[in-house]
Scaffold this motif. Structure first.
Motif, short mmCIF file in Angstrom:
data_model
loop_
_atom_site.label_atom_id
_atom_site.label_comp_id
_atom_site.label_asym_id
_atom_site.label_seq_id
_atom_site.Cartn_x
_atom_site.Cartn_y
_atom_site.Cartn_z
N TYR A 1 -20.69 -4.31 -6.48
CA TYR A 1 -20.19 -3.45 -7.55
C TYR A 1 -21.23 -2.48 -8.10
O TYR A 1 -20.88 -1.47 -8.72
CB TYR A 1 -19.58 -4.30 -8.68
N LYS A 2 -22.50 -2.73 -7.86
CA LYS A 2 -23.54 -1.80 -8.29
C LYS A 2 -24.03 -0.91 -7.14
O LYS A 2 -25.08 -0.29 -7.23
CB LYS A 2 -24.72 -2.57 -8.89
N THR A 3 -23.25 -0.85 -6.08
CA THR A 3 -23.58 -0.02 -4.92
C THR A 3 -22.46 0.98 -4.67
O THR A 3 -21.43 0.96 -5.35
CB THR A 3 -23.76 -0.88 -3.65
N ILE A 4 -22.66 1.85 -3.71
CA ILE A 4 -21.58 2.71 -3.20
C ILE A 4 -21.14 2.12 -1.86
O ILE A 4 -21.89 2.20 -0.88
CB ILE A 4 -22.03 4.16 -3.04
N PRO A 5 -19.97 1.52 -1.80
CA PRO A 5 -19.54 0.88 -0.56
C PRO A 5 -19.14 1.91 0.51
O PRO A 5 -18.48 2.90 0.22
CB PRO A 5 -18.32 0.05 -0.98
N VAL A 6 -19.56 1.64 1.73
CA VAL A 6 -19.12 2.38 2.91
C VAL A 6 -18.40 1.37 3.80
O VAL A 6 -18.99 0.38 4.22
CB VAL A 6 -20.30 3.01 3.66
N ILE A 7 -17.12 1.62 4.04
CA ILE A 7 -16.27 0.64 4.71
C ILE A 7 -15.95 1.14 6.11
O ILE A 7 -15.47 2.26 6.29
CB ILE A 7 -14.97 0.42 3.91
N TYR A 8 -16.21 0.30 7.10
CA TYR A 8 -15.97 0.67 8.48
C TYR A 8 -14.90 -0.24 9.09
O TYR A 8 -14.93 -1.47 8.91
CB TYR A 8 -17.24 0.54 9.32
N GLY A 9 -13.96 0.37 9.81
CA GLY A 9 -12.96 -0.38 10.55
C GLY A 9 -12.73 0.25 11.89
O GLY A 9 -13.32 1.29 12.22
N GLU A 10 -11.86 -0.36 12.69
CA GLU A 10 -11.57 0.16 14.03
C GLU A 10 -10.41 1.15 13.96
O GLU A 10 -9.42 0.92 13.26
CB GLU A 10 -11.21 -0.98 14.99
N THR A 11 -10.53 2.25 14.71
CA THR A 11 -9.48 3.26 14.78
C THR A 11 -8.14 2.62 15.13
O THR A 11 -8.06 1.77 16.02
CB THR A 11 -9.84 4.34 15.81
N GLU A 12 -7.08 3.08 14.45
CA GLU A 12 -5.72 2.59 14.67
C GLU A 12 -5.60 1.08 14.47
O GLU A 12 -4.75 0.43 15.06
CB GLU A 12 -5.22 2.97 16.07
N SER A 13 -6.44 0.55 13.62
CA SER A 13 -6.42 -0.88 13.33
C SER A 13 -6.94 -1.08 11.91
O SER A 13 -6.31 -0.62 10.96
CB SER A 13 -7.28 -1.63 14.37
N THR A 14 -8.07 -1.74 11.77
CA THR A 14 -8.59 -2.03 10.44
C THR A 14 -9.09 -0.78 9.71
O THR A 14 -9.37 -0.85 8.51
CB THR A 14 -9.74 -3.05 10.53
N SER B 1 -11.83 3.16 -5.67
CA SER B 1 -11.92 4.39 -6.48
C SER B 1 -11.02 4.29 -7.71
O SER B 1 -11.46 4.60 -8.82
CB SER B 1 -11.52 5.60 -5.63
N GLU B 2 -9.77 3.89 -7.53
CA GLU B 2 -8.81 3.91 -8.64
C GLU B 2 -8.95 2.72 -9.57
O GLU B 2 -8.87 2.87 -10.80
CB GLU B 2 -7.38 3.99 -8.11
N ASN B 3 -9.13 1.54 -9.03
CA ASN B 3 -9.23 0.36 -9.89
C ASN B 3 -10.62 0.20 -10.49
O ASN B 3 -10.77 0.03 -11.70
CB ASN B 3 -8.86 -0.91 -9.11
N ALA B 4 -11.65 0.25 -9.64
CA ALA B 4 -13.01 0.01 -10.11
C ALA B 4 -13.71 1.27 -10.60
O ALA B 4 -14.80 1.19 -11.15
CB ALA B 4 -13.84 -0.64 -9.00
N LYS B 5 -13.08 2.44 -10.38
CA LYS B 5 -13.70 3.71 -10.77
C LYS B 5 -15.07 3.87 -10.12
O LYS B 5 -16.04 4.35 -10.72
CB LYS B 5 -13.81 3.83 -12.30
N MET B 6 -15.16 3.46 -8.85
CA MET B 6 -16.38 3.56 -8.05
C MET B 6 -16.14 4.50 -6.88
O MET B 6 -15.08 4.46 -6.26
CB MET B 6 -16.75 2.18 -7.47
N LEU B 7 -17.12 5.34 -6.58
CA LEU B 7 -17.06 6.07 -5.32
C LEU B 7 -17.18 5.09 -4.16
O LEU B 7 -17.97 4.14 -4.21
CB LEU B 7 -18.18 7.10 -5.23
N ALA B 8 -16.36 5.29 -3.14
CA ALA B 8 -16.43 4.50 -1.92
C ALA B 8 -16.04 5.41 -0.77
O ALA B 8 -15.31 6.40 -0.96
CB ALA B 8 -15.50 3.29 -2.00
N TYR B 9 -16.50 5.09 0.42
CA TYR B 9 -16.23 5.93 1.58
C TYR B 9 -15.86 5.04 2.77
O TYR B 9 -16.17 3.85 2.79
CB TYR B 9 -17.44 6.80 1.91
N TYR B 10 -15.19 5.66 3.74
CA TYR B 10 -14.86 4.90 4.93
C TYR B 10 -15.05 5.78 6.16
O TYR B 10 -15.05 7.00 6.10
CB TYR B 10 -13.41 4.37 4.86
N ASN B 11 -15.20 5.11 7.28
CA ASN B 11 -15.17 5.78 8.58
C ASN B 11 -14.73 4.75 9.59
O ASN B 11 -14.48 3.59 9.23
CB ASN B 11 -16.54 6.37 8.95
N GLU B 12 -14.59 5.16 10.84
CA GLU B 12 -14.03 4.25 11.82
C GLU B 12 -14.83 4.25 13.11
O GLU B 12 -15.48 5.23 13.48
CB GLU B 12 -12.57 4.61 12.10
#
Length: 348
Positions: A205-218, A230-241
């Motif tokens: 919660y004190k970091t900026i999460p970067v979330i990775y999953g598999e394309t067309e899956s997670t 972003s909406e619940n915790a009001k934290m910037l977060a990012y994702y890629n695959e």
């Protein structure tokens, strides 16, 4: 720290806890769908929606990917792809019925001659569709759109079944998925270190999460996690695959190390991930090493893909909730979205 009940006066806790109950209620809605029109010769499907409604389309697309035999895409825009035509089924999904991008996409679908159905609680979308004698699946109101995920995606799945685009294979797994989530929600709803969602929230919660999953899956689950953080915790977060991030983003884990160290990496893994993706994930995790604050791996066990994906979504919803509580932030209000809408309404 104040109790989570004090921090959460609008009871987002309850909305997340009741996700499997929403699924059960949505299954009943889906089973009651009776269409008055025919939708012949459908060659592709477009879901027009934004936010929670769009992620509902993403969830359907990923759950039925081994059953559906025509292309299905989610459009988050004012306009639809140029190729949309009278062989396209456009599902306009807007929880409020007043989403301006979806309303514009609805008009674009009409202009392109598409076959159109809607999913909404009411609003302008329902009014326009009723005026044009188009069919709308009515869903219950009273939730934040992001908390109405089950109310959005389950009827959409049944709608595809009613039109004949999919069969029973996937929808028949939904009740078991709801039951599995019910078995775990009591643990996830406890404010204790024995709760894996609370424990993960404490670490990130004190970091900026970067979330990775598999394309067309997670990766679809990663999109949901990002949005909820972003909406619940009001934290910037990012994702890629994966595997795409191995062809560009991985190189970015080098400079600005004082900033990179404020990032946490969350790997979403599933037992059906491609064997080469597994190797890439494990290798990339080692390459990133201790450049990030820390790395987390989330794996959900289970026999059925539908159960695992929906369980992982529920897991992430709780992580976002506990991050909000740890920040002593009310998870429900989305003040910046409200501010933006107010400004946009004056510029229309």
């Amino acid at each position: 720290m104040a109790s989570f009940q004090t921090i959460d006066p609008d009871k987002m806790y309850k909305s997340i806890y009741e996700f499997p109950d929403h699924m059960t209620a949505a299954i009943k809605i889906g089973e009651s769908i009776s269409l008055n029109k025919q939708y012949p010769d459908i060659k592709n499907v477009v879901v027009a929606g934004m936010g929670g409604s769009a992620i509902g389309g993403d969830v359907v697309r990923i759950l039925v990917k081994n059953e559906i035999e025509i292309p299905m895409v989610v459009s988050r825009n004012y306009t639809l792809p140029h190729w949309v035509n009278n062989h396209t089924l456009v599902i306009c999904s807007s929880y409020s019925g007043n989403t301006e991008e979806t309303l514009a996409a609805f008009e674009d679908a009409r202009n392109k001659g598409a076959q159109i159905v809607g999913i909404s609680t009411g609003g302008i979308l329902t009014e326009r569709m009723h005026d044009l004698e188009l069919e709308v699946v009515a869903i219950p109101s009273g939730l934040q759109p992001r908390a109405a995920l089950a109310i959005s995606f389950v009827p959409m799945m049944y709608l595809l079944k009613a039109i004949g685009i999919i069969g029973d294979k996937t929808v028949n797994q939904l009740m078991n998925a709801a039951a599995l989530i019910k078995e775990n929600r009591n643990q996830y709803s406890e404010e204790s270190n024995g709760n894996p969602t609370y424990a993960l929230a404490q670490r990130i919660y004190k970091t900026i999460p970067v979330i990775y999953g598999e394309t067309e899956s997670t990766a679809i689950v990663a999109v949901r996690w990002k949005g909820q953080l972003s909406e619940n915790a009001k934290m910037l977060a990012y994702y890629n695959e994966l595997p795409e991030m191995n062809h560009n983003e991985i190189v970015g884990w080098e400079n600005n190390q004082e900033l990179i160290h404020q990032l946490s990496v969350i790997w979403l893994k599933d037992q059906n991930d491609h064997p080469r993706t597994n190797i890439r994930q494990e290798t990339t995790q080692k390459i990133i090493g201790d450049l990030s604050e820390h790395q987390e791996v989330v794996v959900i066990e289970g026999n059925a893909t539908v159960e695992r994906y929906l369980h992982m979504i529920h897991f992430g919803d709780w992580v976002s909730y506990w991050c909000a509580i740890l920040h002593e932030t009310d998870p429900t209000p989305v003040k910046k979205i409200d501010q933006l809408k107010k400004i946009l309404s004056k510029k229309s």
